[in-house]
Design an enzyme around this catalytic site. Structure first.
Site, mmCIF file in Angstrom:
data_model
loop_
_atom_site.group_PDB
_atom_site.id
_atom_site.type_symbol
_atom_site.label_atom_id
_atom_site.label_comp_id
_atom_site.label_asym_id
_atom_site.label_seq_id
_atom_site.Cartn_x
_atom_site.Cartn_y
_atom_site.Cartn_z
ATOM 1 C CG ASN A 1 -35.432 69.603 17.246
ATOM 2 O OD1 ASN A 1 -35.907 69.745 16.132
ATOM 3 N ND2 ASN A 1 -35.937 70.192 18.319
ATOM 4 N NE ARG B 1 -39.485 69.455 15.475
ATOM 5 C CZ ARG B 1 -39.338 70.496 14.659
ATOM 6 N NH1 ARG B 1 -38.149 70.758 14.138
ATOM 7 N NH2 ARG B 1 -40.359 71.254 14.365
ATOM 8 C CG HIS C 1 -43.988 74.407 16.762
ATOM 9 N ND1 HIS C 1 -44.604 75.451 16.111
ATOM 10 C CD2 HIS C 1 -42.759 74.300 16.194
ATOM 11 C CE1 HIS C 1 -43.793 75.951 15.195
ATOM 12 N NE2 HIS C 1 -42.665 75.260 15.228
ATOM 13 C CG HIS D 1 -42.791 77.111 19.451
ATOM 14 N ND1 HIS D 1 -41.976 76.324 20.238
ATOM 15 C CD2 HIS D 1 -42.120 77.284 18.284
ATOM 16 C CE1 HIS D 1 -40.868 76.044 19.574
ATOM 17 N NE2 HIS D 1 -40.940 76.613 18.379
ATOM 18 N NE ARG E 1 -41.652 77.047 7.944
ATOM 19 C CZ ARG E 1 -41.699 76.343 9.058
ATOM 20 N NH1 ARG E 1 -42.733 75.566 9.316
ATOM 21 N NH2 ARG E 1 -40.706 76.401 9.926
ATOM 22 C CD GLU F 1 -38.882 71.907 19.886
ATOM 23 O OE1 GLU F 1 -39.912 71.987 19.201
ATOM 24 O OE2 GLU F 1 -37.774 72.320 19.513
#
Length: 380
Positions: free
Chosen positions: A8, A83, A171, A198, A231, A366
């Protein structure tokens, strides 16, 4: 014996897991290289972090493979799961990463420049390390495919929507895992209207109805929606036009939006919520204030999308661990049936609400979603 490796690769870390290949994979080892940059460190489950110094994604992969050596001794890696942040219009369900598929995924790099190159670099590294292993891609955008048009579209000339300029949402692997936990442990809630938050270095929120995504805070790219570690989150496009008029070039703007904004940009201190919560610098407090404000604003919007609210789930590094952030998000939200149990929240218990609307803290996984996809592929 055989094993499954999951990778990931995010913007600031690479998480990995090693599983057996049973129908429901059992975790044998997990860890991550985090804080990629000049002061990266290796974290293995159950062990103290080890500083590894400067590291980029390529270096991190080498560190991970070395650390996994003892566990993989005597085991053949039969499948590697990845991922992949962006699946574009074409890719939703997990699929084999053939040369043709990889070529198509490379065309999506402009849609996720902070993540897609790292995701694909991890694929190349694992192909070199395990040339006989099945390589499976799992798409972060896949969970959101099938959104209503009103959530997917921007109010631009229609041709751009047809060309793929639309809201994709991200996500998705995390949301997939959380909805699975809800179906298993909270079936009545899983059938209802839930907002999943998330919250981590990357952050987004998803409106889920009956287990399906009907709204996402993220849009065309992983920049939209909530402010994140580095971000910007939602931004008036007029700001970008202004910056260009002031002489900033494309690369300067991209660097700022992806690497120098969010909590880091607002505080001027750090992208790490733990650092900001410990700081007495007023700028740290202002950055947290803005972060919380945007989550609360999005929570109200998601409740409107759903036509009501039966539950809220916090997940991700901040969502699972930052009790002060959760408390501030829920404060004053009684009109949505949200009331917090302070003691349960401070303990990061699973159930932290006392009102009519459930409030849960569920650690995401995940990597397990990825491992399950690889196991299914291996089972044929």
């Amino acid at each position: 014996m055989t094993a499954i490796l999951t990778l990931n690769a995010g913007s600031s870390s690479i998480k990995f897991g090693i599983y057996d290949t049973a129908p429901e994979p059992d975790l044998l080892m997990s860890g991550q290289v985090e804080n990629l940059g000049p002061l990266a460190r290796l974290e293995l489950a159950g062990q103290s972090p080890a500083e590894i110094g400067p590291a980029d994604h390529e270096t991190a992969m080498a560190v991970i493979l070395e650390a996994a050596g003892p566990v993989l001794a005597g085991r053949r890696v039969a499948g590697v799961g990845h991922r992949i942040v962006h699946g574009g219009k074409s890719f939703g369900a997990p699929m084999l990463l053939t040369p043709e598929t990889l070529a198509q995924l490379r065309t999506l790099v402009p849609l996720a420049p902070l993540h897609q190159p790292q995701n694909l670099a991890a694929v190349a590294a694992s192909q070199a390390a395990f040339p006989d292993a099945v390589q499976v891609g799992c798409f972060d955008t896949g969970f959101h495919k099938g959104h209503p048009f009103v959530n997917d579209a921007f109010a631009l000339p229609r041709k751009f929507y047809d060309e793929g300029v639309r809201r994709y949402g991200f996500h998705g692997l995390s949301y997939d895992y959380i909805t699975g936990v809800l179906r298993r442990d909270w079936p009545a809630l899983a059938a209802g209207r839930v907002v999943i938050a998330h919250l981590g270095n990357g952050a987004s929120m998803c409106a889920v109805q009956g287990g399906h995504s009907v709204g996402s805070s993220m849009g065309f790219s992983a920049l939209d929606g909530l402010p994140m570690g580095t971000r910007c989150g939602q931004l008036d496009p007029g700001v970008l036009l202004y910056l260009m008029d002031q002489g900033l070039g494309r690369d300067e703007i991209a660097r700022m939006l992806y690497h120098d904004s969010g909590l880091k940009g607002l505080s001027g201190i750090s992208h790490d919520m733990r650092t900001l919560l410990r700081s007495d610098d007023p700028r740290a407090g202002e950055a947290i204030d803005y972060y919380v404000f945007r989550i609360r604003r999005e929570l109200g919007a998601m409740a409107a999308v759903l036509g009501g609210l039966d539950g809220v789930v916090f997940t991700g590094g901040i969502g699972e661990n930052a009790a002060p952030v959760r408390a501030r998000v829920i404060e004053g939200m009684g009109f949505l049936g949200l009331d917090l149990d302070p003691a349960a929240n401070d303990a990061s218990a699973t159930r932290i609400g006392t009102g009519a609307t459930e409030i849960l803290v569920i650690p995401t996984d995940e990597e397990r979603v990825i491992a399950r996809a690889v196991a299914a592929e291996l089972a044929g």
